[in-house]
Write a protein that holds these residues in place. Structure first.
Motif, PDB file in Angstrom:
ATOM      1  N   THR A 229       0.722  -1.275  -0.032  1.00 16.66           N
ATOM      2  CA  THR A 229      -0.043  -0.176   0.166  1.00 16.66           C
ATOM      3  C   THR A 229       0.834   1.186  -0.258  1.00 16.66           C
ATOM      4  O   THR A 229       0.566   2.322  -0.477  1.00 16.66           O
ATOM      5  N   GLN A 232       1.826   1.685  -3.546  1.00 16.25           N
ATOM      6  CA  GLN A 232       0.828   2.094  -4.365  1.00 16.25           C
ATOM      7  C   GLN A 232       0.453   3.654  -4.273  1.00 16.25           C
ATOM      8  O   GLN A 232      -0.075   4.175  -5.229  1.00 16.25           O
ATOM      9  N   CYS A 240      -3.256  -2.890  -7.914  1.00 19.53           N
ATOM     10  CA  CYS A 240      -2.516  -4.044  -7.141  1.00 19.53           C
ATOM     11  C   CYS A 240      -3.484  -5.005  -6.820  1.00 19.53           C
ATOM     12  O   CYS A 240      -4.714  -4.683  -6.458  1.00 19.53           O
ATOM     13  N   HIS A 241      -3.052  -6.350  -6.477  1.00 24.21           N
ATOM     14  CA  HIS A 241      -4.080  -7.451  -6.033  1.00 24.21           C
ATOM     15  C   HIS A 241      -2.979  -8.345  -4.938  1.00 24.21           C
ATOM     16  O   HIS A 241      -1.839  -8.645  -5.182  1.00 24.21           O
ATOM     17  N   LEU A 264      -6.708  -1.576  -5.030  1.00 18.11           N
ATOM     18  CA  LEU A 264      -6.382  -2.668  -4.423  1.00 18.11           C
ATOM     19  C   LEU A 264      -7.560  -3.764  -4.429  1.00 18.11           C
ATOM     20  O   LEU A 264      -8.697  -3.321  -4.031  1.00 18.11           O
TER      21      LEU A 264
END
Length: 454
Positions: A229, A232, A240-241, A264
């Motif tokens: 995070t 990010q 993002c995953h 996310l």
């Protein structure tokens, strides 16, 4: 001849419940061309047709399993496209997305993707898509892989278990995320990060599941997700995953990230929703996976997060190996390969466990088909019984009960913690673009390999 699908209990988009429906399919394209929210009488149907009538059974969209290790080429004795997609079809999965490891070579360049696609050609019962991989030093290969059609990229923040797919550090990620930002893609993270030494105490029993659980604490996941995070915020345009979330302690971080508008998404797996650490017998290596299965209280918090949308969807993370690597006879959990084989069982597992928690079939399909198709960039053709979509569907008996046996498993190495489980809900038939690819009575007799490479 037109293909007509008809049933009194059909799950259609934007519908919370089951309803009568008649679906018309173009036999040439395998696409749905009409959806009627009623049972059309025979005299209203096309003159020349192939009728598939589900009777009192339920018609559901085919599942999209967006996290599968098929391992071919290189480790085809672990799994392969033929055996893996066969197992998937038996469980109502009509599309799988293959991870970039544990094949040799891993999918970290266009040349590797070409090798993998050539291995899959003509071997697939289901459609198959491909993830690419991010490893140290392959930043220059990422955009060409996007152009070549990979659905996104996976990386590891901790050692992957195979030497040809090393993990990345923050510097590697900085380069990869810079290369991928602005591209139509997603970066997937195996979100475990070992900042500290968490090895088992010297006197620990390697056959005790608690020893393994102690070696992969919740902090591995929370530390990794904190890093993700933070990155990010620097690359806000790159989705993002988090793959296979197991720790409920990471849920506050995920909720905060989503509330802040970060792109996310998060998945969990059948095994984290259906198994618990307390119930794993001494020396049962078949239940080892990374991150680990945690306590029953943790499992309930994952269910709650799935129902409230914090966790987006559910996948198998089918990660098989040969029997020798599971150390079954030795009972050595610490040295056994970490991975659980599930292909073919997911829908029944979720229905069995979800029913106890008030979960509907509509919710399950949302988690295993609609949202997984969106995640893999296939939401314009997969995951719904809707005009213009592929006619991928399941005939499902929600009330049938069965016991999982070794002989009933269709993947290559018949090793699974679910053997002996009593499950509810059975796939009677699976269809890909209107064509039968599995029948619970006749199995795969007469079935043609019609899977496309996506």
């Amino acid at each position: 001849m037109a293909i007509v699908i008809r049933g009194s209990r059909v799950l259609l988009p934007e519908s919370d419940g089951l309803q009568p429906a008649t679906i018309i399919v173009d036999p040439n394209s395998g696409k749905i061309i009409q959806v009627h929210r009623q049972l059309l009488p025979d005299n209203s149907l096309p003159a020349h047709l192939r009728l598939i009538d589900a009777g009192e059974n339920v018609i559901l969209p085919g599942l999209v399993d967006a996290h599968v290790h098929l391992n071919e080429p290189g480790r085809t004795n672990w799994e392969g496209f033929y055996s893996g997609t066969k197992a998937a079809a038996s469980g109502g999965v009509t599309t799988v997305v293959d991870m970039p490891l544990n094949s040799i070579p891993p999918t970290v360049s266009v040349a590797d993707l070409i090798v993998k696609r050539a291995s899959a050609q003509g071997q697939c019962f289901t459609d198959v898509g491909f993830w690419g991989g991010v490893i140290p030093g392959n930043q220059g290969h990422l955009k060409p892989l996007v152009d070549a059609g990979v659905k996104g990229f996976k990386c590891f923040l901790i050692e992957s278990g195979v030497e040809e797919f090393p993990c990345v550090n923050e510097s590697d990620l900085d380069g990869a995320m810079s290369a991928l930002e602005g591209q139509p893609t997603t970066l997937l993270f195996h979100a475990e990060l070992d900042y500290h030494s968490h090895s088992e105490p010297p006197a620990s029993d390697p056959s005790s599941y608690s020893t393994f659980l102690h070696s992969r604490p919740d902090a591995f996941e929370t530390d990794a997700i904190s890093l993700i995070t933070r990155l990010q915020a620097k690359y806000p345009d790159l989705p993002c995953h988090i793959v296979h979330l197991s720790s409920s302690k990471a849920l506050p971080l995920i909720r905060s990230a989503k509330a802040a508008g970060l792109k996310l998404s998060v998945e969990t797996c059948f095994h984290y929703l259906c198994l618990s650490a307390e119930a794993i017998p001494h020396g049962q290596t078949v239940s080892k996976c990374c991150p680990p299965i945690r306590e029953a209280s943790n499992r309930e918090l994952l269910w709650d997060a799935l129902k409230d949308g914090t966790i987006d969807f559910v996948v198998s993370d089918h990660s098989p190996c040969v029997k020798e690597l599971k150390k079954i006879e030795e009972g050595d959990i610490m040295s056994a390969w970490g991975g659980i084989s599930t292909l073919g069982l997911g829908l029944s597992l979720l229905w069995t466990e979800g029913s106890k928690r008030g979960v509907s079939l509509s919710q399950i399909i949302d988690w295993t088909s609609v949202k997984t198709a969106r995640h893999a960039g296939l939401c314009d053709q997969k995951g719904k019984l809707q005009t213009g979509y592929d006619a991928d569907f399941i005939i499902w008996n929600p009330d049938a009960e069965f016991t999982v046996t070794k002989d009933s498993l269709n993947f290559k190495n018949k090793i699974s913690p679910y053997v002996g489980f009593q499950l509810r809900g059975r796939v009677e038939k699976t269809f890909l673009r209107g064509n039968l690819i599995y029948d619970s009575i006749n199995g795969f007799e007469g079935v043609k390999l019609l899977g496309n490479l996506l």
